[in-house]
Design a protein around this motif. Structure first.
Motif, mmCIF file in Angstrom:
data_model
loop_
_atom_site.group_PDB
_atom_site.id
_atom_site.type_symbol
_atom_site.label_atom_id
_atom_site.label_comp_id
_atom_site.label_asym_id
_atom_site.label_seq_id
_atom_site.Cartn_x
_atom_site.Cartn_y
_atom_site.Cartn_z
ATOM 1 N N PHE A 4 138.425 15.894 -7.031
ATOM 2 C CA PHE A 4 139.057 15.163 -8.136
ATOM 3 C C PHE A 4 138.435 15.586 -9.475
ATOM 4 N N ASP A 5 137.111 15.623 -9.498
ATOM 5 C CA ASP A 5 136.428 16.019 -10.742
ATOM 6 C C ASP A 5 136.773 17.458 -11.123
ATOM 7 N N PHE A 6 136.845 18.324 -10.103
ATOM 8 C CA PHE A 6 137.240 19.708 -10.376
ATOM 9 C C PHE A 6 138.616 19.736 -11.043
ATOM 10 N N SER A 7 139.542 18.962 -10.490
ATOM 11 C CA SER A 7 140.927 18.994 -10.974
ATOM 12 C C SER A 7 141.016 18.552 -12.432
ATOM 13 N N LEU A 8 140.291 17.490 -12.768
ATOM 14 C CA LEU A 8 140.292 17.048 -14.174
ATOM 15 C C LEU A 8 139.634 18.106 -15.054
ATOM 16 N N GLY A 9 138.543 18.681 -14.570
ATOM 17 C CA GLY A 9 137.836 19.714 -15.340
ATOM 18 C C GLY A 9 138.713 20.936 -15.563
ATOM 19 N N ALA A 10 139.453 21.326 -14.526
ATOM 20 C CA ALA A 10 140.310 22.516 -14.631
ATOM 21 C C ALA A 10 141.435 22.267 -15.637
ATOM 22 N N LEU A 11 142.050 21.097 -15.587
ATOM 23 C CA LEU A 11 143.129 20.801 -16.542
ATOM 24 C C LEU A 11 142.574 20.726 -17.961
ATOM 25 N N GLY A 12 141.366 20.175 -18.093
ATOM 26 C CA GLY A 12 140.714 20.130 -19.407
ATOM 27 C C GLY A 12 140.470 21.533 -19.943
ATOM 28 N N LEU A 16 140.680 33.332 -12.035
ATOM 29 C CA LEU A 16 139.402 32.624 -11.868
ATOM 30 C C LEU A 16 139.621 31.147 -11.555
ATOM 31 N N LEU A 17 140.570 30.534 -12.207
ATOM 32 C CA LEU A 17 140.828 29.105 -11.915
ATOM 33 C C LEU A 17 141.414 28.922 -10.523
ATOM 34 N N GLU A 18 142.209 29.885 -10.116
ATOM 35 C CA GLU A 18 142.787 29.802 -8.771
ATOM 36 C C GLU A 18 141.684 29.931 -7.718
ATOM 37 N N LEU A 19 140.761 30.858 -7.971
ATOM 38 C CA LEU A 19 139.620 31.013 -7.063
ATOM 39 C C LEU A 19 138.798 29.724 -7.023
ATOM 40 N N ARG A 20 138.576 29.125 -8.189
ATOM 41 C CA ARG A 20 137.813 27.869 -8.254
ATOM 42 C C ARG A 20 138.547 26.746 -7.515
ATOM 43 N N ARG A 42 130.361 30.370 -10.289
ATOM 44 C CA ARG A 42 129.174 29.623 -10.764
ATOM 45 C C ARG A 42 129.327 29.097 -12.187
ATOM 46 N N LEU A 43 130.086 29.807 -13.003
ATOM 47 C CA LEU A 43 130.153 29.484 -14.439
ATOM 48 C C LEU A 43 130.701 28.090 -14.689
ATOM 49 N N ASP A 44 130.264 27.499 -15.784
ATOM 50 C CA ASP A 44 130.860 26.262 -16.271
ATOM 51 C C ASP A 44 132.369 26.497 -16.431
ATOM 52 N N ILE A 45 133.144 25.539 -15.967
ATOM 53 C CA ILE A 45 134.597 25.796 -15.905
ATOM 54 C C ILE A 45 135.229 25.988 -17.285
ATOM 55 N N GLY A 46 134.605 25.436 -18.307
ATOM 56 C CA GLY A 46 135.132 25.611 -19.657
ATOM 57 C C GLY A 46 134.779 26.957 -20.268
ATOM 58 N N ARG A 47 133.982 27.759 -19.548
ATOM 59 C CA ARG A 47 133.537 29.038 -20.122
ATOM 60 C C ARG A 47 134.037 30.244 -19.345
ATOM 61 N N LEU A 48 135.015 30.040 -18.499
ATOM 62 C CA LEU A 48 135.484 31.152 -17.663
ATOM 63 C C LEU A 48 136.035 32.300 -18.500
#
Ligand SMILES: [Zn+2]
Length: 258
Positions: free
Chosen positions: A119-127, A141-145, A209-215
């Motif tokens: 759930f947290d991943f999903s909100l982070g990815a949309l953000g 990269l987001l698809e892999l995540r 590994r990277l912060d999702i906002g920095r991909l």
């Protein structure tokens, strides 16, 4: 009336049902994906004031009319609409694509900590998509995540047959069905391996590994991007089966290079 339970939900899908109801698919932090009936949702602005849109993050109240029956969505209160997703077609297309992937593959129920993480991943990815100018690299990269968050992480470092780390001097292949890299000796008589450079595998590991906002800061050569794109696409297709409905739209609006 059965007691209601409050939780959060990310709206993955919404379809009209009968004359006034809607059936919604929600990703929740405690039960994974669930399907609920929103009675009179097309009439009741009081219980659902503009909340049942794709990618909305909601606070929800659920009730259970009978054991084993589909729960009712009693109320939905908007926590975040991710408005920025609607500012660019490419953002909205990428968000729809990730949401459809979650709708297909998110489990119904599971360990609490895994569901919370997903759930947290999903909100982070949309953000992250909301802040981005999406290109093929970000999609890959987001698809892999997303696959990783869904418990489908490909093995990128050790040979799936013998466990050895492939040596840079030997060719390396990726075996889609076995879900990981195969070293030269093990892959010799195996057909259908995707050829891949070690540098691409290392870059994908970094992407995990990277912060999702920095991909978007991860550097990928055009060759590495092409290899990564093919690897993730084949791996995804192996697990999802059919093409996602949103794939074509995404292909049309996404910039081919960063
Ligand atoms: Zn091996």
């Amino acid at each position: 009336m059965a007691p209601t339970a409050k939780t959060e939900g990310l709206l993955l899908r919404c379809v009209d049902f009968g004359e006034s109801d809607r059936i919604v698919h929600l990703l929740t932090p405690d039960r994974g994906r669930l399907t609920a009936m929103a009675k009179s949702a097309r009439k009741s602005m009081k219980r659902f004031p503009g909340t049942l849109d794709l990618a909305n993050h909601l606070e929800i109240e659920l009730s259970h009319p009978r054991r084993g029956a589909m729960p009712y969505l009693e109320r939905g209160r908007l926590l975040s609409p991710f408005l920025g997703l609607r500012a660019l077609p490419a953002r909205y297309a990428l968000a729809c694509y990730l949401i459809e992937l979650l709708d297909r593959l998110a489990p119904e129920g599971g360990a609490d900590s895994d569901m919370r993480e997903l759930f947290d991943f999903s909100l982070g990815a949309l953000g992250a998509v909301e802040q981005s100018r999406p290109d093929v690299k970000l999609r890959v990269l987001l698809e892999l995540r997303a696959l990783d968050a869904l418990g489908l992480r490909p093995e990128l470092r050790h040979c799936v047959r013998c466990g050895a780390q492939p040596r840079p001097s030997l060719p390396v292949g990726f075996h889609v069905g076995e879900g990981g890299v195969m070293c030269g000796p093990c892959g010799k008589r195996v057909e259908g391996l995707l050829p891949i450079h070690l540098g691409t595998l290392r870059a994908l590991e970094q992407g995990l590994r990277l912060d999702i906002g920095r991909l978007d800061r991860l550097a990928l050569s055009s060759q590495a991007l092409a290899e990564a794109d093919l690897l993730v696409a084949r791996f995804h297709r192996f697990h999802v089966g059919l093409e996602l409905r949103s794939e074509e739209f995404l292909r049309e609006v996404l910039h081919p290079v960063g």
